[in-house]
Design a protein around this motif. Structure first.
Motif, PDB file in Angstrom:
ATOM      1  N   ILE A  10      -4.860 -60.918  -7.966  1.00 27.54           N
ATOM      2  CA  ILE A  10      -3.808 -60.487  -7.418  1.00 27.54           C
ATOM      3  C   ILE A  10      -3.932 -60.745  -5.918  1.00 27.54           C
ATOM      4  CG2 ILE A  10      -3.588 -58.047  -6.639  1.00 27.54           C
ATOM      5  CD1 ILE A  10      -5.040 -57.127  -8.889  1.00 27.54           C
ATOM      6  N   LYS A  11      -2.569 -61.154  -5.338  1.00 24.49           N
ATOM      7  CA  LYS A  11      -2.601 -61.520  -3.911  1.00 24.49           C
ATOM      8  C   LYS A  11      -1.876 -60.621  -3.166  1.00 24.49           C
ATOM      9  CE  LYS A  11       0.257 -64.797  -1.232  1.00 24.49           C
ATOM     10  NZ  LYS A  11       1.516 -65.654  -0.888  1.00 24.49           N
ATOM     11  N   GLU A  12      -1.110 -59.575  -3.622  1.00 18.60           N
ATOM     12  CA  GLU A  12      -0.467 -58.390  -2.933  1.00 18.60           C
ATOM     13  C   GLU A  12      -0.561 -57.261  -3.811  1.00 18.60           C
ATOM     14  OE1 GLU A  12       3.109 -59.016  -1.032  1.00 18.60           O
ATOM     15  OE2 GLU A  12       2.381 -60.902  -0.003  1.00 18.60           O
ATOM     16  N   ARG A  13      -0.699 -55.930  -3.492  1.00 14.10           N
ATOM     17  CA  ARG A  13      -0.523 -54.668  -4.237  1.00 14.10           C
ATOM     18  C   ARG A  13       0.125 -53.827  -3.366  1.00 14.10           C
ATOM     19  NH1 ARG A  13      -5.198 -53.422  -7.132  1.00 14.10           N
ATOM     20  NH2 ARG A  13      -6.236 -54.462  -5.428  1.00 14.10           N
ATOM     21  N   GLN A  14       1.105 -53.219  -3.860  1.00 11.43           N
ATOM     22  CA  GLN A  14       1.925 -52.167  -3.328  1.00 11.43           C
ATOM     23  C   GLN A  14       1.006 -50.654  -3.687  1.00 11.43           C
ATOM     24  OE1 GLN A  14       6.143 -52.329  -3.880  1.00 11.43           O
ATOM     25  NE2 GLN A  14       6.296 -54.405  -3.237  1.00 11.43           N
ATOM     26  N   ALA A  15       1.628 -49.806  -2.887  1.00 10.34           N
ATOM     27  CA  ALA A  15       0.802 -48.497  -3.173  1.00 10.34           C
ATOM     28  C   ALA A  15       1.832 -47.989  -4.463  1.00 10.34           C
ATOM     29  CB  ALA A  15       1.354 -47.381  -2.243  1.00 10.34           C
ATOM     30  N   VAL A  16       1.069 -47.278  -5.312  1.00 12.39           N
ATOM     31  CA  VAL A  16       1.643 -46.451  -6.399  1.00 12.39           C
ATOM     32  C   VAL A  16       2.629 -45.612  -6.113  1.00 12.39           C
ATOM     33  CG1 VAL A  16       1.185 -44.783  -8.596  1.00 12.39           C
ATOM     34  CG2 VAL A  16      -0.395 -46.560  -7.830  1.00 12.39           C
ATOM     35  N   GLN A  63      -9.659 -55.545  -8.309  1.00 13.04           N
ATOM     36  CA  GLN A  63     -10.010 -56.389  -7.101  1.00 13.04           C
ATOM     37  C   GLN A  63      -9.173 -57.699  -6.562  1.00 13.04           C
ATOM     38  OE1 GLN A  63     -12.582 -54.944  -5.214  1.00 13.04           O
ATOM     39  NE2 GLN A  63     -12.183 -53.411  -6.597  1.00 13.04           N
ATOM     40  N   ALA A  64      -8.582 -57.717  -5.400  1.00 14.90           N
ATOM     41  CA  ALA A  64      -8.038 -58.938  -4.991  1.00 14.90           C
ATOM     42  C   ALA A  64      -8.945 -60.061  -5.069  1.00 14.90           C
ATOM     43  CB  ALA A  64      -7.611 -58.697  -3.484  1.00 14.90           C
ATOM     44  N   HIS A  65      -8.585 -61.295  -5.346  1.00 17.02           N
ATOM     45  CA  HIS A  65      -9.426 -62.461  -5.416  1.00 17.02           C
ATOM     46  C   HIS A  65     -10.272 -62.684  -6.564  1.00 17.02           C
ATOM     47  CE1 HIS A  65      -7.386 -63.252  -1.596  1.00 17.02           C
ATOM     48  NE2 HIS A  65      -7.950 -62.086  -0.879  1.00 17.02           N
ATOM     49  N   VAL A  66     -10.038 -61.800  -7.508  1.00 15.48           N
ATOM     50  CA  VAL A  66     -10.786 -61.982  -8.960  1.00 15.48           C
ATOM     51  C   VAL A  66      -9.704 -62.357  -9.800  1.00 15.48           C
ATOM     52  CG1 VAL A  66     -12.183 -60.311 -10.489  1.00 15.48           C
ATOM     53  CG2 VAL A  66     -12.413 -59.923  -8.333  1.00 15.48           C
ATOM     54  N   GLU A  67     -10.561 -63.201 -10.718  1.00 17.05           N
ATOM     55  CA  GLU A  67      -9.555 -63.915 -11.938  1.00 17.05           C
ATOM     56  C   GLU A  67      -9.404 -62.911 -13.043  1.00 17.05           C
ATOM     57  OE1 GLU A  67      -7.175 -67.072 -12.814  1.00 17.05           O
ATOM     58  OE2 GLU A  67      -8.017 -66.618 -10.950  1.00 17.05           O
ATOM     59  N   TYR A  68      -8.285 -62.470 -13.373  1.00 14.48           N
ATOM     60  CA  TYR A  68      -8.043 -61.594 -14.587  1.00 14.48           C
ATOM     61  C   TYR A  68      -6.957 -62.313 -15.318  1.00 14.48           C
ATOM     62  CZ  TYR A  68      -9.779 -57.635 -11.574  1.00 14.48           C
ATOM     63  OH  TYR A  68     -10.429 -56.848 -10.733  1.00 14.48           O
ATOM     64  N   VAL A  69      -6.871 -61.936 -16.653  1.00 13.27           N
ATOM     65  CA  VAL A  69      -6.119 -62.354 -17.527  1.00 13.27           C
ATOM     66  C   VAL A  69      -5.127 -61.319 -18.050  1.00 13.27           C
ATOM     67  CG1 VAL A  69      -5.575 -63.380 -19.955  1.00 13.27           C
ATOM     68  CG2 VAL A  69      -7.682 -64.050 -18.674  1.00 13.27           C
ATOM     69  N   PHE A  70      -3.842 -61.317 -17.585  1.00 14.76           N
ATOM     70  CA  PHE A  70      -2.836 -60.082 -17.567  1.00 14.76           C
ATOM     71  C   PHE A  70      -2.182 -60.516 -18.891  1.00 14.76           C
ATOM     72  CE2 PHE A  70      -3.835 -60.535 -13.089  1.00 14.76           C
ATOM     73  CZ  PHE A  70      -4.047 -59.243 -12.969  1.00 14.76           C
ATOM     74  N   HIS A  71      -1.796 -59.458 -19.541  1.00 15.08           N
ATOM     75  CA  HIS A  71      -1.072 -59.430 -20.960  1.00 15.08           C
ATOM     76  C   HIS A  71       0.051 -58.629 -20.921  1.00 15.08           C
ATOM     77  CE1 HIS A  71      -4.452 -61.516 -23.115  1.00 15.08           C
ATOM     78  NE2 HIS A  71      -5.274 -60.671 -22.432  1.00 15.08           N
ATOM     79  N   GLY A  72       1.393 -59.209 -21.382  1.00 14.04           N
ATOM     80  CA  GLY A  72       2.365 -58.486 -21.282  1.00 14.04           C
ATOM     81  C   GLY A  72       3.539 -59.060 -21.748  1.00 14.04           C
ATOM     82  N   PHE A  73       4.913 -58.807 -21.103  1.00 13.52           N
ATOM     83  CA  PHE A  73       6.015 -59.564 -21.268  1.00 13.52           C
ATOM     84  C   PHE A  73       6.878 -59.815 -20.343  1.00 13.52           C
ATOM     85  CE2 PHE A  73       6.328 -54.952 -22.212  1.00 13.52           C
ATOM     86  CZ  PHE A  73       7.596 -54.719 -21.636  1.00 13.52           C
ATOM     87  N   MET A  89       0.887 -55.053 -19.746  1.00 15.89           N
ATOM     88  CA  MET A  89       0.684 -53.865 -20.695  1.00 15.89           C
ATOM     89  C   MET A  89      -0.941 -53.819 -20.833  1.00 15.89           C
ATOM     90  SD  MET A  89       3.289 -53.069 -21.881  1.00 15.89           S
ATOM     91  CE  MET A  89       2.910 -51.842 -23.011  1.00 15.89           C
ATOM     92  N   SER A  90      -1.764 -54.793 -20.402  1.00 11.09           N
ATOM     93  CA  SER A  90      -3.253 -54.767 -20.399  1.00 11.09           C
ATOM     94  C   SER A  90      -3.874 -55.933 -19.649  1.00 11.09           C
ATOM     95  CB  SER A  90      -3.886 -54.741 -21.754  1.00 11.09           C
ATOM     96  OG  SER A  90      -3.599 -55.909 -22.511  1.00 11.09           O
ATOM     97  N   TRP A  91      -5.115 -55.975 -19.554  1.00  9.30           N
ATOM     98  CA  TRP A  91      -5.803 -56.982 -18.665  1.00  9.30           C
ATOM     99  C   TRP A  91      -7.297 -56.979 -18.840  1.00  9.30           C
ATOM    100  CZ3 TRP A  91      -3.749 -52.546 -16.668  1.00  9.30           C
ATOM    101  CH2 TRP A  91      -4.650 -51.674 -16.070  1.00  9.30           C
ATOM    102  N   GLU A  92      -7.941 -58.140 -18.514  1.00 10.46           N
ATOM    103  CA  GLU A  92      -9.458 -58.020 -18.578  1.00 10.46           C
ATOM    104  C   GLU A  92      -9.820 -59.216 -17.474  1.00 10.46           C
ATOM    105  OE1 GLU A  92      -8.111 -61.074 -21.621  1.00 10.46           O
ATOM    106  OE2 GLU A  92      -7.869 -59.118 -21.693  1.00 10.46           O
ATOM    107  N   GLU A  93     -11.027 -59.010 -17.242  1.00 11.11           N
ATOM    108  CA  GLU A  93     -11.416 -60.035 -16.211  1.00 11.11           C
ATOM    109  C   GLU A  93     -11.655 -61.342 -16.758  1.00 11.11           C
ATOM    110  OE1 GLU A  93     -15.302 -60.496 -12.856  1.00 11.11           O
ATOM    111  OE2 GLU A  93     -14.464 -58.455 -13.586  1.00 11.11           O
ATOM    112  N   ALA A  94     -11.333 -62.317 -16.395  1.00 16.94           N
ATOM    113  CA  ALA A  94     -11.388 -63.914 -16.899  1.00 16.94           C
ATOM    114  C   ALA A  94     -12.883 -64.139 -17.038  1.00 16.94           C
ATOM    115  CB  ALA A  94     -10.659 -64.768 -16.184  1.00 16.94           C
TER     116      ALA A  94
END
Length: 95
Positions: A10-16, A63-73, A89-94
């Motif tokens: 995650i490089k940037e995150r906006q507020a919900v 968390q920013a700067h943590v590698e995740y695997v994001f699943h979606g379309f 749709m989902s994610w997990e930590e790499a």
């Protein structure tokens, strides 16, 4: 079939924010860096991503700067546009 699994940070995150119907939406900018083994070249790119519903609320804790695997379309960023947006749709930590 339109499915994607992408390892990224995650490089940037906006507020919900909330749709007019009250659905939570979280917008992220993801940063991917990987090797193309066939041509021995590093590929780095950013992609916008969105998460909707209860998952958006859970994703606030990612968390920013943590590698995740994001699943979606993939969907067009704007109706009729050519830029793409990852709908997560989902994610997990790499590992």
């Amino acid at each position: 079939m339109n499915t994607l699994a992408l390892s990224a940070q995650i490089k940037e995150r906006q507020a919900v924010r909330y749709t007019p119907a009250g659905v939570p939406v979280l917008t992220l900018t993801l940063l991917h860096s990987g090797e193309l083994l066939e041509i021995k070249q590093t590929v780095v790119f950013e992609i916008m991503a969105m998460i909707f519903g209860d998952a958006a609320l859970l994703a606030q804790g990612l968390q920013a700067h943590v590698e995740y695997v994001f699943h979606g379309f993939l969907v067009p960023k704007r109706k009729g546009g050519v830029q793409l947006l990852l709908h997560i749709m989902s994610w997990e930590e790499a590992s």
